[in-house]
Design a protein around this motif. Structure first.
Motif, short mmCIF file in Angstrom:
data_model
loop_
_atom_site.label_atom_id
_atom_site.label_comp_id
_atom_site.label_asym_id
_atom_site.label_seq_id
_atom_site.Cartn_x
_atom_site.Cartn_y
_atom_site.Cartn_z
N ARG A 1 25.83 -40.13 -54.65
CA ARG A 1 25.01 -39.72 -54.41
C ARG A 1 24.71 -39.91 -53.20
N ARG A 2 25.14 -41.16 -52.57
CA ARG A 2 25.78 -41.40 -50.66
C ARG A 2 27.48 -40.55 -50.40
N ASP B 1 41.47 -35.71 -45.90
CA ASP B 1 41.30 -37.46 -46.23
C ASP B 1 40.38 -38.12 -47.21
N PHE B 2 39.62 -37.29 -46.29
CA PHE B 2 38.52 -37.74 -47.18
C PHE B 2 38.34 -37.85 -49.33
N GLU B 3 38.58 -36.64 -49.27
CA GLU B 3 39.60 -35.80 -50.20
C GLU B 3 40.63 -37.00 -50.89
N ARG B 4 41.08 -37.10 -50.51
CA ARG B 4 42.02 -37.73 -51.33
C ARG B 4 41.60 -39.15 -51.44
N ALA B 5 40.89 -40.14 -50.43
CA ALA B 5 40.90 -41.05 -50.91
C ALA B 5 39.89 -41.16 -51.63
N GLY B 6 38.92 -40.24 -52.09
CA GLY B 6 37.84 -40.29 -53.16
C GLY B 6 36.80 -40.96 -52.94
N ASN B 7 35.61 -41.17 -53.86
CA ASN B 7 34.80 -41.84 -53.37
C ASN B 7 34.55 -43.20 -53.00
N PRO B 8 34.70 -43.58 -51.74
CA PRO B 8 34.20 -44.92 -51.29
C PRO B 8 33.22 -45.82 -51.80
N ILE C 1 32.16 -45.74 -31.35
CA ILE C 1 32.22 -43.87 -31.68
C ILE C 1 33.74 -44.85 -32.82
N PRO C 2 33.72 -44.58 -34.03
CA PRO C 2 34.07 -45.24 -35.18
C PRO C 2 34.15 -43.24 -35.38
N ARG C 3 35.81 -43.52 -36.01
CA ARG C 3 36.78 -42.19 -35.50
C ARG C 3 37.94 -42.05 -36.79
N THR C 4 38.88 -43.23 -36.57
CA THR C 4 39.25 -42.91 -38.59
C THR C 4 38.29 -43.15 -39.64
N LEU C 5 38.42 -42.40 -41.20
CA LEU C 5 37.67 -42.37 -42.06
C LEU C 5 37.13 -43.67 -42.08
N GLY C 6 38.27 -44.32 -42.10
CA GLY C 6 37.79 -45.99 -43.09
C GLY C 6 36.57 -46.38 -42.48
N GLU C 7 36.51 -46.06 -40.65
CA GLU C 7 35.84 -46.78 -39.49
C GLU C 7 33.95 -45.86 -40.01
N LEU C 8 34.07 -44.67 -40.03
CA LEU C 8 33.38 -43.69 -41.00
C LEU C 8 31.67 -43.97 -41.78
N THR C 9 33.28 -43.98 -42.58
CA THR C 9 32.62 -44.95 -43.55
C THR C 9 32.15 -46.06 -43.91
N THR C 10 32.64 -47.11 -43.15
CA THR C 10 32.21 -48.30 -43.53
C THR C 10 30.47 -48.11 -42.85
N ALA C 11 30.87 -47.54 -41.47
CA ALA C 11 29.79 -46.93 -40.34
C ALA C 11 28.66 -46.65 -41.56
N TYR C 12 29.38 -45.60 -42.17
CA TYR C 12 27.65 -45.26 -42.92
C TYR C 12 27.47 -46.02 -44.13
N MET D 1 27.89 -40.17 -36.45
CA MET D 1 27.33 -38.74 -35.95
C MET D 1 28.18 -38.47 -34.29
N ALA D 2 28.03 -39.93 -33.63
CA ALA D 2 29.40 -39.63 -32.67
C ALA D 2 30.61 -39.41 -32.74
N GLY D 3 30.81 -40.18 -34.24
CA GLY D 3 32.73 -39.94 -34.14
C GLY D 3 32.76 -38.64 -34.44
N LEU D 4 31.41 -38.34 -35.36
CA LEU D 4 32.43 -36.84 -35.97
C LEU D 4 32.11 -35.83 -35.28
N ARG D 5 31.16 -35.71 -33.89
CA ARG D 5 30.78 -34.93 -32.81
C ARG D 5 32.37 -34.65 -32.22
N GLU D 6 33.18 -36.27 -32.06
CA GLU D 6 34.64 -36.16 -31.61
C GLU D 6 35.41 -36.31 -32.29
N ALA D 7 35.62 -35.52 -33.64
CA ALA D 7 36.39 -35.21 -34.78
C ALA D 7 37.26 -34.51 -34.10
N ARG D 8 38.89 -34.68 -32.99
CA ARG D 8 39.59 -33.86 -33.12
C ARG D 8 40.30 -33.19 -33.85
#
Length: 666
Positions: free
Chosen positions: A401-402, A388-395, A353-364, A373-380
């Motif tokens: 498009r991705r 964090d996504f906006e500050r990091a820019g396009n991974p 279950i990826p939780r950080t932005l880095g883990e989520l973008t790697t999995a994506y 989807m599992a990680g996003l559903r459990e996002a606190r």
């Protein structure tokens, strides 16, 4: 090796640059190459005469200085994709009362393009772009036989020369066709997001042949008008706007080439084309330039060779000569690029279950969508994840498009958040992305699916006030898209259903006449469209039933007669609502039959069972009702009752829409 598929993503990157306010570096593009074979188009002229009849032994071709063996030479007239670019920008320092006539400008462009079209062959295609404040695609690439009339132009604005040339050069090219770009310009850019160097880089790596026609007389006229109006009329500052734009010029006084002009000329030459300037009293035109180019194509050669004794990767400089004839002028592509694969980094471990932005973008990025989807559903903290996504820019810098597809994934938890502040943040976030996904020339399939996926989420959150702005934005881009027309009707219907989203309820608790008319007319618009007619009839019928217009509701449920309904959810809802409407009209036997019909579609659904039980009680069959009640309590069916998701509109289609969007973003 870079493929042509990268062009579409680059077009989106250029569009994003226009909106974000900074330039994007274009990715390299190969020129008609395979891993083992390189194909080069070559034209040979002896002064003004095209040279025909040459053989492989007449040519000398070097790849990075190493002579190659030419395996075949063909002289064939392949189909042409022609992009014409016309400059309609105005004088940036002109006075207010010198605006050109739109009708005369349109007629002149139509006549000029028609003259060019007469020289094309039946299997050729043509596209028309216009340079003005924004990139204008007057019409898309289409067969020359169906040349349309020009119905809409924007003229006399700023000059987005470089952005328009980039859009022209990035047109994907089919392997069996050649792409020719002929651009007519006054030699001035005042608003583009990229510079001349970027255009040259795109040209060097595109599959297009670029010819630029300098309208030096028009530029001279603009310059003379500036001097005259300042010296003799007192108009030394522009009167049509309160500021003077920064100008990038191709030519200086007496038409000497400036650095931007040299960059553009170099880009044209790198493709095998030319920057055409006035010579003595001869002024080049689109028609005369294309006539020369077309004559070249009729007698040009296609050379094929397999690179030998040169490194596979990197930039390959091509030189083609006909050494036996010194007077011959040879034009061809100057080179191609083979990208060397970067060393693969050690694969990062993706947690279950990826939780950080880095883990989520790697999995994506690895298409591990279930884990994402599992990680996003459990996002606190969905709001923090967005920031964090906006500050990091396009991974994925090469895949805008991705990024746009992932933006919807990461937005979903915030859309359904119970915190108002989080929802306001995600609406601002989505509003920005709805502009970034705009194709720079015309709405495309990815943008359509992006808007549809977003609307399914917003309908699912049942917050119509927030959803309406996004519905209107989608309809602005796709006014005839049936699902967007239906979305507008659904969110309007949701306003009275929620009873907290605006003044749509009267003192009697019923919707106001204005709201009734709004819901009716918007569902009627969706009924008029084949793809949404069935669902719109069902939803309008339920609205009419709720305001006790049962006969009207029955008419909409009966619309279409015995027409089969492919969607089981809609089949179920029609039967369920038919039962309620018939019951309200006192036709209880028919109502019970309709409820049984709903159970035939979804056997484990609770709503028609309860409705059937109530109908039995009303008929005095208490034993039958009690038996059915016991069956409801004992039934362990896990069938999802579609009624429970009715007020979430088209949210039931979100999973399918997101899957398609992911496919389009690859």
């Amino acid at each position: 090796m870079t493929g042509r598929a990268g062009l579409v993503l680059t077009v989106l990157a250029v569009g994003a640059a226009l909106l974000r306010g900074h330039a994007q570096t274009p990715p390299a593009q190969t020129f008609r190459t395979g891993i083992e074979l390189v194909i080069v188009d070559v034209s040979v002229r002896d002064h003004s005469r095209a040279v025909t009849g040459l053989r492989a032994e007449d040519f000398v071709l070097t790849d990075n200085g190493v002579r190659q063996r030419i395996e075949s030479v063909e002289a064939t007239a392949v189909p042409i994709d022609l992009t014409l670019v016309v400059d309609l920008s105005g004088n940036p320092a002109g006075v207010w009362n010198t605006r050109p006539s739109l009708a005369r400008t349109t007629a002149a462009i139509q006549a000029e393009v028609s003259e060019v079209a007469k020289m094309l062959r039946p299997d050729d295609r043509i596209r028309l772009l216009a340079i003005d404040t924004r990139v204008q695609q007057v019409w898309a690439m289409q067969p020359v036989a169906s040349l349309p009339a020009i119905t809409r132009l924007e003229i006399d604005g700023m000059a987005a020369l470089y952005d328009t040339l980039a859009a022209a050069l990035l047109q994907p090219v089919e392997p069996a066709r050649r792409h020719v770009v002929i651009a007519r310009t006054k030699g001035l850019d005042t608003i583009s997001s990229i510079d001349a160097g970027a255009v040259r880089a795109i040209a060097e790596r595109s599959d297009a042949l670029l010819h630029v026609v300098a309208m030096e007389t028009a530029l001279d006229n603009d310059m003379a008008l500036r001097g005259f109006q300042c010296q003799f009329m007192g108009f030394c500052w522009p009167t049509r706007r309160s500021w003077t734009p920064f100008e990038h010029r191709l030519f200086g006084p007496v038409h000497q080439m400036l650095p931007d002009g040299e960059a553009l000329a170099g880009g044209a030459e790198a493709t095998g084309g030319v920057l055409h300037k006035a010579a003595m009293l001869s002024v080049p035109t689109l028609t005369s330039t294309f006539r020369t180019v077309f004559d070249d194509f009729r007698s040009s050669y296609v050379l094929r060779y397999t690179p030998r004794e040169v490194p596979a990767g990197g930039w390959h400089t091509i030189e083609v000569r006909v050494p036996g004839f010194r007077s011959y002028i040879v034009r061809s592509r100057r080179g191609y690029l083979v990208e060397e694969p970067a060393p693969a980094p050690a694969p990062a471990v993706i947690p279950k279950i990826p939780r950080t932005l880095g883990e989520l973008t790697t999995a994506y990025g690895r298409e591990a969508y279930r884990q994402v989807m599992a990680g996003l559903r459990e996002a606190r903290d969905p709001e923090r994840l967005l920031r964090d996504f906006e500050r990091a820019g396009n991974p994925w810098p090469a895949a805008p498009r991705r990024e746009a597809a992932f933006a919807l994934e990461v937005a979903e938890p915030a859309i359904f958040s119970t915190r108002r502040e989080t929802r306001e943040t995600v609406y601002e976030f989505l509003s920005r992305f709805s502009r970034l996904v705009r194709h720079p020339l015309e709405p495309d399939l990815f943008e359509r699916y992006w808007h549809f996926t977003l609307l399914t989420l917003l309908e699912g959150s049942i917050r119509p006030a927030a959803a309406e702005a996004f519905v209107e934005r989608a309809l602005e881009r796709f006014p005839d898209e049936p699902r967007f027309v239906l979305s507008r009707a659904i969110v309007t219907d949701q306003r009275w259903a929620t009873r907290v989203e605006g003044p749509v309820t009267g003192a009697d608790g019923l919707p106001t006449p204005a709201h009734v008319e709004a819901v009716r007319s918007r569902y009627a618009a969706a009924i008029a469209l084949r793809d949404t007619a069935i669902e719109a009839n069902i939803r309008l019928a339920w609205f009419l039933h709720r305001i006790e217009r049962h006969d009207d509701a029955l008419a909409h449920l009966s619309a279409g007669g015995a027409q089969p309904i492919a969607d089981p959810t809609l089949r179920y809802l029609r039967q369920l609502f038919l039962g309620h409407v018939l019951g309200a009209l006192g036709r209880h036997d028919e109502a019970m039959e309709a409820y049984r019909g709903a159970l035939g579609v979804v056997p484990g659904a609770q709503s028609p069972r309860v409705a059937l039980m109530n109908a039995l009680v009303m008929r005095g069959d208490h034993a039958g009702a009690e038996a059915l009640a016991q069956q409801v309590q004992l039934d362990a069916s896990d069938d999802l009752d579609p009624w429970w998701m009715y007020w979430q509109g088209q949210y039931r289609l979100n999973s399918l829409a997101m899957t398609r969007l992911r496919e389009l973003s690859r």
